[in-house]
Motif scaffolding. Structure first.
Motif, PDB file in Angstrom:
ATOM      1  N   SER A 446       6.707   3.366   0.113  1.00  0.00           N
ATOM      2  CA  SER A 446       6.027   2.666  -0.950  1.00  0.00           C
ATOM      3  C   SER A 446       4.256   3.244  -1.151  1.00  0.00           C
ATOM      4  O   SER A 446       3.948   2.415  -1.814  1.00  0.00           O
ATOM      5  CB  SER A 446       5.973   0.987  -1.070  1.00  0.00           C
ATOM      6  N   THR A 447       4.338   3.390  -0.580  1.00  0.00           N
ATOM      7  CA  THR A 447       2.311   3.241  -0.794  1.00  0.00           C
ATOM      8  C   THR A 447       1.708   5.221  -0.867  1.00  0.00           C
ATOM      9  O   THR A 447       1.073   5.679  -0.808  1.00  0.00           O
ATOM     10  CB  THR A 447       1.505   3.482   1.349  1.00  0.00           C
ATOM     11  N   GLN A 448       2.733   5.836  -1.124  1.00  0.00           N
ATOM     12  CA  GLN A 448       2.914   6.917  -1.714  1.00  0.00           C
ATOM     13  C   GLN A 448       2.419   7.151  -2.733  1.00  0.00           C
ATOM     14  O   GLN A 448       0.846   8.172  -2.838  1.00  0.00           O
ATOM     15  CB  GLN A 448       4.378   8.034  -1.863  1.00  0.00           C
ATOM     16  N   GLN A 449       1.634   6.761  -3.764  1.00  0.00           N
ATOM     17  CA  GLN A 449       1.177   6.387  -5.270  1.00  0.00           C
ATOM     18  C   GLN A 449      -0.010   6.552  -4.481  1.00  0.00           C
ATOM     19  O   GLN A 449      -0.351   6.930  -5.036  1.00  0.00           O
ATOM     20  CB  GLN A 449       1.445   5.232  -6.424  1.00  0.00           C
ATOM     21  N   LEU A 450      -0.615   5.387  -3.458  1.00  0.00           N
ATOM     22  CA  LEU A 450      -1.835   4.708  -3.532  1.00  0.00           C
ATOM     23  C   LEU A 450      -2.028   5.872  -2.883  1.00  0.00           C
ATOM     24  O   LEU A 450      -3.282   6.308  -3.414  1.00  0.00           O
ATOM     25  CB  LEU A 450      -1.627   3.854  -3.021  1.00  0.00           C
ATOM     26  N   LYS A 451      -1.529   6.407  -1.477  1.00  0.00           N
ATOM     27  CA  LYS A 451      -2.150   7.474  -0.779  1.00  0.00           C
ATOM     28  C   LYS A 451      -2.966   8.605  -1.727  1.00  0.00           C
ATOM     29  O   LYS A 451      -4.047   9.544  -1.556  1.00  0.00           O
ATOM     30  CB  LYS A 451      -0.856   8.380   0.014  1.00  0.00           C
ATOM     31  N   PHE A 452      -2.137   9.839  -2.883  1.00  0.00           N
ATOM     32  CA  PHE A 452      -1.411   9.618  -3.616  1.00  0.00           C
ATOM     33  C   PHE A 452      -3.142  10.044  -4.395  1.00  0.00           C
ATOM     34  O   PHE A 452      -3.823  11.036  -4.915  1.00  0.00           O
ATOM     35  CB  PHE A 452      -0.376  10.350  -4.597  1.00  0.00           C
ATOM     36  N   PHE A 502      -6.621  -4.778  -1.862  1.00  0.00           N
ATOM     37  CA  PHE A 502      -5.084  -4.965  -2.898  1.00  0.00           C
ATOM     38  C   PHE A 502      -4.979  -4.428  -3.689  1.00  0.00           C
ATOM     39  O   PHE A 502      -5.746  -4.906  -4.924  1.00  0.00           O
ATOM     40  CB  PHE A 502      -5.437  -6.800  -3.098  1.00  0.00           C
ATOM     41  N   ALA A 503      -3.824  -4.040  -4.012  1.00  0.00           N
ATOM     42  CA  ALA A 503      -4.062  -2.911  -5.360  1.00  0.00           C
ATOM     43  C   ALA A 503      -2.705  -3.180  -5.930  1.00  0.00           C
ATOM     44  O   ALA A 503      -1.196  -3.993  -5.489  1.00  0.00           O
ATOM     45  CB  ALA A 503      -3.525  -1.566  -4.509  1.00  0.00           C
ATOM     46  N   ASP A 504      -2.615  -3.331  -7.099  1.00  0.00           N
ATOM     47  CA  ASP A 504      -2.320  -4.281  -8.844  1.00  0.00           C
ATOM     48  C   ASP A 504      -1.079  -3.060  -9.223  1.00  0.00           C
ATOM     49  O   ASP A 504      -1.299  -2.204  -9.907  1.00  0.00           O
ATOM     50  CB  ASP A 504      -2.922  -4.960  -9.213  1.00  0.00           C
ATOM     51  N   GLU A 505       0.091  -3.000  -8.683  1.00  0.00           N
ATOM     52  CA  GLU A 505       1.107  -2.526  -8.570  1.00  0.00           C
ATOM     53  C   GLU A 505       1.667  -2.021 -10.585  1.00  0.00           C
ATOM     54  O   GLU A 505       2.268  -1.196 -10.770  1.00  0.00           O
ATOM     55  CB  GLU A 505       2.290  -2.071  -8.172  1.00  0.00           C
TER      56      GLU A 505
END
Length: 650
Positions: A446-452, A502-505
């Protein structure tokens, strides 16, 4: 609907001046108005207004117009049919006002127009009747504003008992002032307070207007000078104005102050000479005498957009360059002293400010404060986002007026603001690479997009990124991450790792990247370069009282600056930038109910020793910008044991 006649309504209102003013106030209002507001506008008591409203309500019965009231909100007019509302507005020539056209603005505009075009003194009682006002006190504030406007053009408002009021001053100042009023208040729609003699000065048939614009544009495009689009439109308006003066045979002789400036040797004069020659061959009314050519040359110099520094020479502008350099250096000396930094070190700042000051220098020599302030752009709103710089711009404006007898327009303030802001933005801060931990509440995938996004857009600022679950962090002895990141759901959990983002998805990729930028502001060593941040609870003994700020300022210094920031001005900032001992303290009440009516929610006292350290100065300015942007960030400082500046950038 009962029979309604314009004649009956007009007869009633024309014979009751205060009722007419009251009716028009309610008709123009786009929301209910309280009796207190109406009383203040008409300079009578609230009790008188309530009696007037009661009588008016009875009079309006069976007309299709109702005078209504709403508890806690105020009074308003209601119309049974939209057609009736349109008919009444047409009757009084009322149209939707622009954001600038408040009632007071319109009255100031009307008074200035009447005074500038009248050939005889005007009696106060006549002006009161024209504006539907009932007492002389009602015009006091408006006439004061008119006086302030006139003074910028070396014009004076004269008064004589039993005689009236009138304007005295040179014709060239009067003409500049008339055009400024026209452009500032005129938005293309009719207003309830039209002045026929004034409007006549700017009348022009569409064919002639388009021809003037076409010739002006083509001549300007092949000349060696440049105008902004706004100044071109104003220039054409002056052409219309002077042409009408010639056609009506009312053109006065223009007398200018004697100044050391050879205007006939400028590129602006060459442009004016060529333009008027072309206009004469195709249109009547452009047989301008030499004094009008001089006026248009001055106008062109004041309108010139100097974007090339190579144009800012004595060969082109003579003595204006010397005065521009003097005023530029005076401004930079003021900013250098106030911000305890040497602004003369930035050559771009020196160049850009000189370009601004050359046109202003001519106006200084002519003793007029003229510019375009159309109200189409909210300059102040933009400047208020950088409150410390804006504070010093306001301070500069007052000091410059005292020293050079010239008042910067809000647009000119914005231009100088931009130059100073450019200086600040060019300061490069040292940056360290961050160690980041992404908390995988919903699994590592679930963290892949943020990490990218972090790796794609910010890799140069990152030393390492590691994905961790909470229990892994719990068993680590000393996590040494600079920042923690987590999905927004983490706000519902008791996550004690700080600072955390806190990242807003729900954000798009571009919005997400933009929000992540704040994290990397902490890569600049705020905690290393700025003094330790102290968060202090105000003693309960000061509950419900005004905060005794003088007890908390360094008594050895009397040069604190004070400004209020935040959406509701809830933060007071006192700062001095030349202290040997440094500290930044945030004072707050333990409970919000302890605030008195005079108290701010937070008080910040900053003692800094900038001493030419541009980087420290930039950090302090950015810190105040962040607090002004969101004062709620101060809440986190109350609970953060580390008291890190990083919290302001989350």
């Amino acid at each position: 609907m009962a029979t309604f006649t314009k004649e009956n309504l007009m007869y009633f209102l024309d014979n009751h001046a205060r009722y007419k003013a009251l009716f028009l106030l309610l008709l123009r209002a786009d929301e209910p108005k309280t009796s207190e507001y109406l009383a203040e506008e008409l300079h009578v008591t609230s009790r008188t207004i309530k009696n007037d409203l009661k009588n008016m309500k009875q009079t309006l019965q069976d007309t299709g117009i109702s005078l209504c009231s709403k508890r806690g909100t105020g009074y308003y007019l209601a119309f049974e049919e939209e057609a009736l509302l349109s008919e009444i507005k047409a009757l009084f020539q009322l149209y939707q006002p622009s954001k600038l056209n408040t009632d007071k603005d319109l009255r100031v505009s009307y008074l200035a127009k009447r005074l500038l075009t009248s050939k005889v003194p005007l009696k106060i009682e006549d002006l009161l009747a024209e504006l539907y006002l009932s007492s002389q006190e009602a015009l006091t504030a408006e006439l004061k504003e008119v006086e302030n406007l006139l003074s910028k053009y070396q014009l004076k408002l004269m008064r004589k008992a039993h005689h009236g009021i009138w304007v005295e001053g040179e014709a060239f100042g009067r003409m500049l002032c008339m055009v400024r009023i026209y452009k500032y208040f005129h938005d293309g729609s009719q207003t309830p307070f039209a002045v026929a003699d004034f409007d006549q000065q700017f009348q022009c048939d569409e064919e002639s207007y388009q021809k003037m614009r076409e010739i002006t544009f083509s001549t300007l495009a092949t000349s060696k000078i440049v105008f902004s689009d706004l100044y071109v439109e104003r220039f054409v308006l002056f052409l219309i104005f002077f042409r009408n003066q010639v056609l009506q045979q009312t053109l006065p002789t223009l007398t200018f102050p004697t100044i050391d400036f050879a205007f006939e040797q400028t590129q602006e004069y060459a442009f004016v000479y060529e333009l008027t020659h072309k206009l004469r061959t195709q249109l009547t009314g452009f047989d301008f005498p030499n004094d009008v050519l001089q006026f248009f040359t001055y106008l062109s110099v004041m309108s010139t957009d100097l974007y090339r520094f190579s144009d800012c020479t004595e060969e082109r502008y003579g003595t204006l360059v010397g005065l521009a350099e003097e005023t530029r250096n005076w401004i930079l000396s003021l900013f250098s002293a106030d911000l305890n930094s040497n602004f003369f070190d930035d050559f771009t700042t020196m160049k850009d400010l000189l370009k601004i000051m050359i046109p202003i220098s001519l106006k200084v020599k002519l003793s007029i404060s003229d510019d375009i302030d159309l109200g189409i752009h909210d300059y102040e709103k933009g400047m208020m986002k950088r409150p410390v710089i804006y504070y010093f711009i306001q301070k500069l404006t007052v000091s410059f007026a005292e020293h050079y007898h010239y008042t910067f327009s809000i647009r000119e303030q914005y231009l100088i603001f931009g130059v100073i802001l450019g200086t600040i933005n060019r300061i490069k801060l040292e940056q360290k690479k961050l160690k980041l931990a992404i908390i995988a509440l919903d699994g590592r995938l679930s963290t892949q997009q943020l990490k990218f996004n972090l790796q794609a857009y910010f890799s140069e600022y990152i030393e390492k990124i590691e994905t961790k679950v909470l229990y892994e962090l719990e068993v680590m002895e000393n996590p040494d991450y600079d920042y923690y990141l987590c999905i927004e759901y983490g706000k519902n959990l008791n996550i004690h790792y700080q600072p955390i983002y806190f990242a807003d998805e729900t954000l798009s990729e571009s919005e997400h990247v933009s929000s992540l930028k704040n994290i990397f502001l902490t890569a600049y060593d705020y905690d290393e370069r700025l003094p330790k941040l102290d968060v202090i609870e105000i003693e309960e003994g000061f509950a419900f009282k005004e905060f005794p700020i003088q007890q908390y300022l360094n008594q050895a210094s009397n040069n604190y600056h004070h400004l209020r920031v935040g959406e509701k001005n809830e933060v007071s900032v006192y700062f001095s930038l030349n202290h040997e001992s440094e500290k930044i303290s945030i004072y707050h009440y333990s409970r919000e109910e302890y605030l008195s009516a005079q108290s701010e929610k937070y008080v910040i006292v900053a003692d800094l020793n900038i001493n030419g350290d541009f980087k420290k100065m930039k950090m302090f300015l950015t810190l105040i910008d962040k607090i002004a942007e969101d004062a709620n960030k101060l809440i986190f400082q109350q609970t953060d044991k580390k008291n890190s500046y990083a919290r302001f950038f989350i």
